[in-house]
Structures are given as C-alpha cells and as structure tokens.
Design a protein around this motif. Structure first.
Motif, PDB file in Angstrom:
ATOM      1  N   LEU A 169      19.654  -1.370  30.970  1.00  0.00           N
ATOM      2  CA  LEU A 169      18.408  -1.695  31.829  1.00  0.00           C
ATOM      3  C   LEU A 169      18.172  -1.210  32.994  1.00  0.00           C
ATOM      4  CD1 LEU A 169      19.537  -4.851  31.531  1.00  0.00           C
ATOM      5  CD2 LEU A 169      17.706  -3.983  30.461  1.00  0.00           C
ATOM      6  N   ASN A 170      19.400  -0.144  33.814  1.00  0.00           N
ATOM      7  CA  ASN A 170      19.404   0.262  34.859  1.00  0.00           C
ATOM      8  C   ASN A 170      18.445   2.204  34.916  1.00  0.00           C
ATOM      9  OD1 ASN A 170      19.903  -0.170  37.729  1.00  0.00           O
ATOM     10  ND2 ASN A 170      21.791   0.754  37.287  1.00  0.00           N
ATOM     11  N   SER A 171      18.964   2.312  33.400  1.00  0.00           N
ATOM     12  CA  SER A 171      18.313   3.930  32.958  1.00  0.00           C
ATOM     13  C   SER A 171      16.801   3.787  32.945  1.00  0.00           C
ATOM     14  CB  SER A 171      18.829   4.216  32.232  1.00  0.00           C
ATOM     15  OG  SER A 171      19.939   4.367  32.034  1.00  0.00           O
ATOM     16  N   LEU A 172      16.273   2.533  32.393  1.00  0.00           N
ATOM     17  CA  LEU A 172      15.059   2.186  32.160  1.00  0.00           C
ATOM     18  C   LEU A 172      14.563   1.807  32.888  1.00  0.00           C
ATOM     19  CD1 LEU A 172      15.212  -0.265  28.643  1.00  0.00           C
ATOM     20  CD2 LEU A 172      14.028   2.362  29.044  1.00  0.00           C
ATOM     21  N   GLY A 173      14.692   1.166  34.865  1.00  0.00           N
ATOM     22  CA  GLY A 173      14.138   0.658  35.746  1.00  0.00           C
ATOM     23  C   GLY A 173      14.220   1.831  36.424  1.00  0.00           C
ATOM     24  N   ILE A 174      14.500   3.067  36.458  1.00  0.00           N
ATOM     25  CA  ILE A 174      14.825   3.695  37.706  1.00  0.00           C
ATOM     26  C   ILE A 174      13.499   4.945  36.784  1.00  0.00           C
ATOM     27  CG2 ILE A 174      15.868   6.312  38.225  1.00  0.00           C
ATOM     28  CD1 ILE A 174      18.354   4.553  38.140  1.00  0.00           C
ATOM     29  N   LEU A 195       6.279  12.186  29.590  1.00  0.00           N
ATOM     30  CA  LEU A 195       6.463  13.759  29.419  1.00  0.00           C
ATOM     31  C   LEU A 195       7.685  13.664  30.436  1.00  0.00           C
ATOM     32  CD1 LEU A 195       4.697  16.449  29.033  1.00  0.00           C
ATOM     33  CD2 LEU A 195       6.573  16.043  27.371  1.00  0.00           C
ATOM     34  N   VAL A 196       7.056  12.530  31.256  1.00  0.00           N
ATOM     35  CA  VAL A 196       8.554  12.347  32.632  1.00  0.00           C
ATOM     36  C   VAL A 196       9.461  11.129  31.969  1.00  0.00           C
ATOM     37  CG1 VAL A 196       8.734  11.519  35.036  1.00  0.00           C
ATOM     38  CG2 VAL A 196       6.887  13.230  34.501  1.00  0.00           C
ATOM     39  N   PHE A 197       8.954   9.608  31.673  1.00  0.00           N
ATOM     40  CA  PHE A 197       9.894   8.882  31.385  1.00  0.00           C
ATOM     41  C   PHE A 197      10.855   9.085  30.440  1.00  0.00           C
ATOM     42  CE2 PHE A 197      10.469   4.772  28.932  1.00  0.00           C
ATOM     43  CZ  PHE A 197      10.676   3.910  29.546  1.00  0.00           C
ATOM     44  N   ILE A 198      10.443   9.855  29.641  1.00  0.00           N
ATOM     45  CA  ILE A 198      11.601  10.020  28.556  1.00  0.00           C
ATOM     46  C   ILE A 198      12.846  10.806  28.256  1.00  0.00           C
ATOM     47  CG2 ILE A 198      11.551  10.431  25.437  1.00  0.00           C
ATOM     48  CD1 ILE A 198       8.854   9.829  25.473  1.00  0.00           C
ATOM     49  N   PRO A 199      12.261  11.708  29.093  1.00  0.00           N
ATOM     50  CA  PRO A 199      13.582  12.575  29.307  1.00  0.00           C
ATOM     51  C   PRO A 199      14.041  11.695  30.536  1.00  0.00           C
ATOM     52  CG  PRO A 199      11.924  13.888  29.617  1.00  0.00           C
ATOM     53  CD  PRO A 199      11.250  12.822  29.033  1.00  0.00           C
ATOM     54  N   ALA A 200      13.678  10.951  31.419  1.00  0.00           N
ATOM     55  CA  ALA A 200      14.507  10.343  32.456  1.00  0.00           C
ATOM     56  C   ALA A 200      15.482   9.650  32.385  1.00  0.00           C
ATOM     57  CB  ALA A 200      12.878  10.432  33.773  1.00  0.00           C
ATOM     58  N   VAL A 201      15.349   8.538  31.137  1.00  0.00           N
ATOM     59  CA  VAL A 201      15.712   7.630  30.631  1.00  0.00           C
ATOM     60  C   VAL A 201      16.813   8.415  30.191  1.00  0.00           C
ATOM     61  CG1 VAL A 201      16.925   5.619  28.995  1.00  0.00           C
ATOM     62  CG2 VAL A 201      13.742   5.380  30.202  1.00  0.00           C
ATOM     63  N   GLY A 202      16.949   9.976  29.980  1.00  0.00           N
ATOM     64  CA  GLY A 202      18.799   9.940  29.582  1.00  0.00           C
ATOM     65  C   GLY A 202      19.307  10.887  30.406  1.00  0.00           C
ATOM     66  N   GLU A 203      18.687  10.952  31.523  1.00  0.00           N
ATOM     67  CA  GLU A 203      19.157  12.080  31.961  1.00  0.00           C
ATOM     68  C   GLU A 203      20.411  11.956  33.208  1.00  0.00           C
ATOM     69  OE1 GLU A 203      18.829  15.025  34.359  1.00  0.00           O
ATOM     70  OE2 GLU A 203      16.747  14.750  34.117  1.00  0.00           O
ATOM     71  N   PHE A 204      21.241  12.717  33.021  1.00  0.00           N
ATOM     72  CA  PHE A 204      22.220  12.748  33.218  1.00  0.00           C
ATOM     73  C   PHE A 204      22.406  14.197  34.596  1.00  0.00           C
ATOM     74  CE2 PHE A 204      25.968  15.919  33.243  1.00  0.00           C
ATOM     75  CZ  PHE A 204      26.885  15.759  33.454  1.00  0.00           C
ATOM     76  N   VAL A 205      21.881  15.191  34.953  1.00  0.00           N
ATOM     77  CA  VAL A 205      22.177  16.182  36.127  1.00  0.00           C
ATOM     78  C   VAL A 205      22.354  15.647  37.177  1.00  0.00           C
ATOM     79  CG1 VAL A 205      22.183  18.049  36.831  1.00  0.00           C
ATOM     80  CG2 VAL A 205      22.271  18.562  34.530  1.00  0.00           C
ATOM     81  N   ILE A 206      21.014  14.513  37.482  1.00  0.00           N
ATOM     82  CA  ILE A 206      20.455  14.192  38.081  1.00  0.00           C
ATOM     83  C   ILE A 206      21.157  13.169  38.645  1.00  0.00           C
ATOM     84  CG2 ILE A 206      18.118  13.122  39.112  1.00  0.00           C
ATOM     85  CD1 ILE A 206      16.635  14.624  37.620  1.00  0.00           C
ATOM     86  N   ILE A 259      21.509   3.516  20.650  1.00  0.00           N
ATOM     87  CA  ILE A 259      20.403   2.248  21.119  1.00  0.00           C
ATOM     88  C   ILE A 259      19.751   3.103  22.158  1.00  0.00           C
ATOM     89  CG2 ILE A 259      20.976   0.293  22.364  1.00  0.00           C
ATOM     90  CD1 ILE A 259      23.267  -0.255  21.871  1.00  0.00           C
ATOM     91  N   LEU A 260      20.184   4.228  22.984  1.00  0.00           N
ATOM     92  CA  LEU A 260      19.038   5.028  23.362  1.00  0.00           C
ATOM     93  C   LEU A 260      17.950   5.338  22.631  1.00  0.00           C
ATOM     94  CD1 LEU A 260      18.579   6.071  26.227  1.00  0.00           C
ATOM     95  CD2 LEU A 260      19.874   7.616  25.530  1.00  0.00           C
ATOM     96  N   LEU A 261      18.232   5.527  22.050  1.00  0.00           N
ATOM     97  CA  LEU A 261      16.742   6.607  20.981  1.00  0.00           C
ATOM     98  C   LEU A 261      15.875   4.894  20.216  1.00  0.00           C
ATOM     99  CD1 LEU A 261      16.424   8.939  19.659  1.00  0.00           C
ATOM    100  CD2 LEU A 261      17.193   9.009  17.787  1.00  0.00           C
TER     101      LEU A 261
END
Lengths: 279, 326
Positions: free
Chosen positions: B111-116, B258-269, B304-306
C-alpha cells in the motif's frame, strides 16, 4: 503567434532547471573540497581524484563496468534494431501483440522483478554467474530502449527511397544496409549510447545477476554510499557525470548537424522538381 | 591487374553468380518469407527466453518452500518411489502467499509503495507540465539547447543523482545550512530517512521521463487552433484548458505511466533516502532475497507486485503499440 516569453514560462524554466541541476553541481563542486567532511567547504583540492587512481578495487570495478557496457550496448543495438525494423516495416504477423509487449515491457518493468527473474533463470539453467550473465541481462533490458529510438527514426523515414532501391533490384538485406542504415545512423548512434549509459548505471539488475567475483562500479559506489557520503565517491561520480555529459553533447550536436544536412539535401533535391511544376 | 588477380576475380565473380543462381531457384515469395521470419524470430526468441520464461520460473518458485540447500528452495515436482511404484509428486505450497496477504508488514509495503508512487507521479506531473509547456514557447534557436539540458540528467547515473541528495538533505547538509543561514529554522530539519526524502528523490529522478512525452505531445499541437480560439473570443486561459490540455492527454498518460510503474517497485531511492523507516515493496523484495535468502518468498512478492501493475503495464503497451501503428 509566438509572443515573447511570458514571466510565467521563464520562471517555470528557471525553477525547473535549477531543481534538475543544483544537486549535480553541488556534488561536483564538493568533489574538489579539501575536507573529508563532504558538506563543509575547506578549500580547493584535487586530493580525492588522486586517491581514486590508487584505489585498485575501484579501478577493477570500473574496468569490469566499461567492458560490460560496450558488450551490452553492442548486443542491444543489434537486437533493438531488428525489433525496431520488425515493428515498423513488417505489418501484421501472428504474435505481433505479444512481440511488441515483450519489446516494450522492459521499459517500465521494476528492476527488482527483472533482476530476480533473470537470476532464477540462470540458476535453473545452472549457468555460472558473472560478467556473461550480467551482459545477457543488460542486453535484454536495453534492447527495449534501442528499439524505441530506432523505431521512432524508421517511422519518420521516407519509405520511397527504400522502395526505389528494391524496384531497381536490390535485395531487402542489401537495401537495409546500403540505404536504410546510413539514413538511420544517428538513431543507431543514439540507441547505442543510451544502452551504454543504461548498462553503466545499473545497480539492481547487475546485483541480482552477478557472481561472487564480478563487481561493477555502481555496486562499488552503492556499498560505499550505504556507509555514508565520502569525497571519494563525489570525485568518481563527477568523472562519470563529466564523461557522460561530454559524450551526449558530442552525439547530439552530431545528430543535429546530420539532421540539418539531410533537410538541406532534401530541399535541394526537391528544388528542380518544384521548378518544373507549371504555375 | 596481374594474371593471378584476374583469375581470382573471375573466380569470385563465378562463385557469386552460382550463389545467385541457387538463390534464384527459390521463388521470390519464399525467400522474402524466410527473411521475414528470421527477422522476427531473432528478437522474439531472445526476449522469450530471457524476459518471458524467467517470469514463469518466478511464478513456479513462488509455490515452493525455502530450504537449506543450493539453490535454496524445494522442488514443486519430484519423482518419488512409493511402495515400488515411481510417480511424479507435485507439492504446491501456498504459505508464501498466505504470509504476504496476512502479515501486515507486507500489506503495508504494497500500500505504501502504491501511495508513494501515486503522489510522486502527481507531483512530477504538476512540475513537469509547466516545464514542458514553457519549452514549446521558447524560440526555436534556444529550444535545442534547453531540450538537451532537460534530457542530460536522464543519461547521468540514477544512483549518483540519488546520492547527490544525501548531502543536501542530511541534518548537517546544505539545505539545513541554507535555512539556518536565512534564519528560517533554529533546529535542523530531519528530512533524510523520512518519506519526504523518498518523494523528493522520486520526483527528481523521474522528472525527465515526464517532461519528454509531455513536450512531444504539446509540440504537436497546431498553433492555429489557439489562434482560432482567440479569434472567436476565447480567453487564453480558457483556450489552454479547452484545447491544450485535452490534446496533451496522450503525453500526460504516457509520462505518468513511465513514472508510476517503475516508482512502485523502486529500490535505490527508498533504500538510500528513506532509511529503515521507509517501507516500499522493492526494498522488501531486496531484503527478503539478499538478507534473508528466502527465494520463494521474494518470488511471491514479485508475483503480487506484477499482478498489481498489470493494468498500468497493459495500458502503457496499448499506448506504445498505437504509436507504432499510427
């Protein structure tokens, strides 16, 4: 009806570019800082750059990264160009939707998923992990970027030139290498450079697909950054930023010049024909 | 030309002619079809083996159990010898999925990932639109340089650009120094290692991905439409909302995806800027894999992420496909 710049657009641009560039400029400026504390200025010094060239671990990582980037970019250029040609020059075929899905999905796929899934494949195939598996991984995700660039270039190309060559008896393969490739050369260069920098930057996919021996520069930087900011990382980052900026500037100026020449040639070629048209 | 060279050249020409003759034996259509199939097959096979097949392995692994072995998981299908008869036994283990659904830590991660990602995408759009619009208003001779400047950060290392923010945001960092010097704060602000830093990092890193598609669709808008609107008495602000915004919609959608999809799975940031308190699913997957060495559970996390991202990814595909056809 383009009037001069309004105050609003000027402000938007100034703030936008400041946001994009101030962090990078600060990073570069403080790589020349004498002090070991990154955020306290203590005078100009090149000592951190000197330290880089004595750091064997870092130099080894840089060498691995450079070779990996050249190989990955070249592989991705070949595959991405093929994919771009298929998408623009071959009309409908069975599986086209799946094909384009496979080509474009890596553009947005979260890196952790791509990395994990490739690693599991290599384990299932029992391939030993190292530079070779990293190269396969990088080729796979960079192909998408090359395909997009090449496809954009092909889509704007005047097809009548290719058709003329084929009407005159050139085989499709010959037409491609003699006519199409020179015309999309700037796009190919841009695609290669893009794939090169993507490979140069990648941390996540490389971390999943590497073996115990091969460490890339981003992996080295990441392991240091986790322990805190150091001026040495600022120095190596500045070198990377500088190299990429110079490469991209040269490539884009070359692109622009060749584009202008192409337009001039097209105009010149069209001029006599225009003169023949009765008024 | 020496005699030998002449012989060699004529030999080569001879060979060339015979190859051409053999080729001519095949009808034109067959040759064309062969070439076509080869062209399609090479990238198709590569992506099938190295992009599609791995997902199936992830799916398979998500149903197995972690084990102290190499590779560290149990097989889901194995040959067993029971009372003399050998047969294949399947063991589908659902405990990974049960854990992911029941444990509040994982639920919060998703939920956090989707929200952020959603909030960051909205902020990136709000910042990117004025920049892209301003770029279309700039005189042509400046535009190339300004566009280059907008694209350049996209080429420089993601990791380095995220790293640059650490020195700015930390308690003794540049931002706190500046604010203290201006007299706006007496105590340094804690920004690094909070979600604020994650938002900032995502907006900063993904801004070029938003500006470029927006610029591409804004630039294509015919100026005469705005002139017509003005001639008909439409005020510029209204014309902007009625003409420019709807026509820019494809760019808005493409940029946002292009921003939303990779941002949900973002690791480095989240890892470097968010600290331990910031929970995002990419980080969870990473630590399940690298720290806990639980390959089956991290596969479940990925599946599940996919599933969560399937709708936006399909939407993005549609958009790309329409561009190649149209």
């Amino acid at each position: 009806m383009r009037q001069g710049l309004s105050a609003v657009t000027m402000t938007a641009l100034a703030l936008g570019y400041a946001f994009l560039y101030v962090p990078i400029l600060l990073l570069v400026a403080y790589s020349f800082n004498e002090s070991k504390l990154v955020t306290v200025w203590a005078g100009f010094s090149l000592r951190w750059y000197g330290a880089l060239f004595e750091n064997q671990q870092l130099l080894a990582a840089a060498w691995v990264t450079l070779r990996l980037a050249v190989i990955s970019a070249t592989g991705a250029l070949v595959l991405g160009t093929l994919a771009g040609v298929v998408l623009t020059r071959i009309g409908r075929f069975a599986g086209r939707t799946l094909f384009s899905g496979l080509v474009f999905a890596p553009l947005v796929m979260p890196e952790v998923i791509t990395g994990l899934s490739l690693l599991l494949l290599f384990v299932a195939l029992d391939w030993s992990r190292g530079p070779a598996t990293m190269a396969i991984a990088h080729i796979t995700f960079a192909t998408a970027y090359v395909a997009v660039v090449v496809q954009a270039r092909l889509a704007t190309l005047d097809r009548s030139i290719e058709e003329a060559a084929m009407d005159l008896g050139a085989r499709p393969a010959k037409t491609f290498f003699v006519i199409t490739v020179p015309m999309i050369a700037p796009g190919l260069l841009a695609g290669w450079l893009l794939a090169f920098t993507l490979s140069l930057d990648d941390l996540v996919i490389a971390s999943f697909t590497t073996g115990p021996e091969a460490t890339t520069l981003p992996m080295y930087i990441y392991s240091k950054v986790r322990l805190g900011v150091t001026p040495e990382i600022n120095a190596v980052s500045s070198i990377l930023i500088g190299l990429v900026a110079i490469g991209v500037l040269i490539a884009s100026v070359a692109l622009k010049v060749s584009e202008e020449r192409r337009q001039r040639d097209a105009q010149r070629a069209a001029a006599p024909r225009a003169a023949m048209v009765p008024r | 030309m020496t005699a030998r060279e002449a012989v060699e050249t004529s030999g080569a020409a001879e060979r060339g002619r015979s190859v051409a003759a053999i080729r001519r034996l095949l009808p034109e259509e067959v040759r064309g079809a062969l070439g076509r199939h080869f062209l399609i097959a090479v990238p198709f096979l590569w992506l099938g083996v190295f992009f599609l097949a791995p997902f199936l392995i992830v799916l398979k692994l998500s149903f197995s159990e972690v084990a102290l072995a190499m590779p560290p998981y149990t097989p889901i299908a194995e040959w067993v010898d029971e009372a003399g008869s050998i047969h294949l036994r399947f063991t589908l283990n659902l405990s990974n999925y049960l854990l992911l659904v029941e444990d509040s830590l994982y639920r919060r991660s998703y939920l956090n990932s989707l929200g952020i990602a959603a909030v960051s995408t909205a902020v990136t759009l709000a910042i990117g639109f004025p920049i892209a619009y301003a770029l279309t208003q700039v005189a042509r001779r400046w535009r190339f340089a300004l566009l280059m400047l907008a694209i350049l950060p996209f080429w420089t290392s993601f990791l380095i650009r995220v790293y640059a923010w650490i020195s700015i945001l930390k308690t003794e960092g540049f931002l706190n120094q500046l604010l203290a010097w201006l007299g706006l704060i007496s105590e340094p602000l804690q920004i690094l290692n909070t979600n604020w830093a994650v938002y900032l990092g995502i907006v900063y890193s993904y801004l070029p991905f938003m500006v470029l598609p927006l610029y591409a669709s804004l630039e294509r808008i015919d100026v005469s439409l705005m002139e017509a609107a003005a001639d008909l008495g439409c005020r510029p602000i209204k014309a902007f909302w009625v003409i420019t915004v709807p026509l820019a919609l494809p760019g808005v959608v493409a940029g946002s995806l292009l921003v939303f999809i990779p941002a949900v799975g973002e690791f480095v940031i989240p890892d470097l800027l968010g600290g331990s308190g910031s929970i995002m699913i990419g980080k969870t997957l990473w630590s399940e894999f690298f720290n806990n060495r639980d390959w089956p559970l991290s596969s479940g996390v990925a599946v599940i992420l996919l599933v969560l991202l399937v709708v936006p990814i399909v939407l993005f595909q549609r958009l790309q496909l329409r561009r190649t056809v149209g």
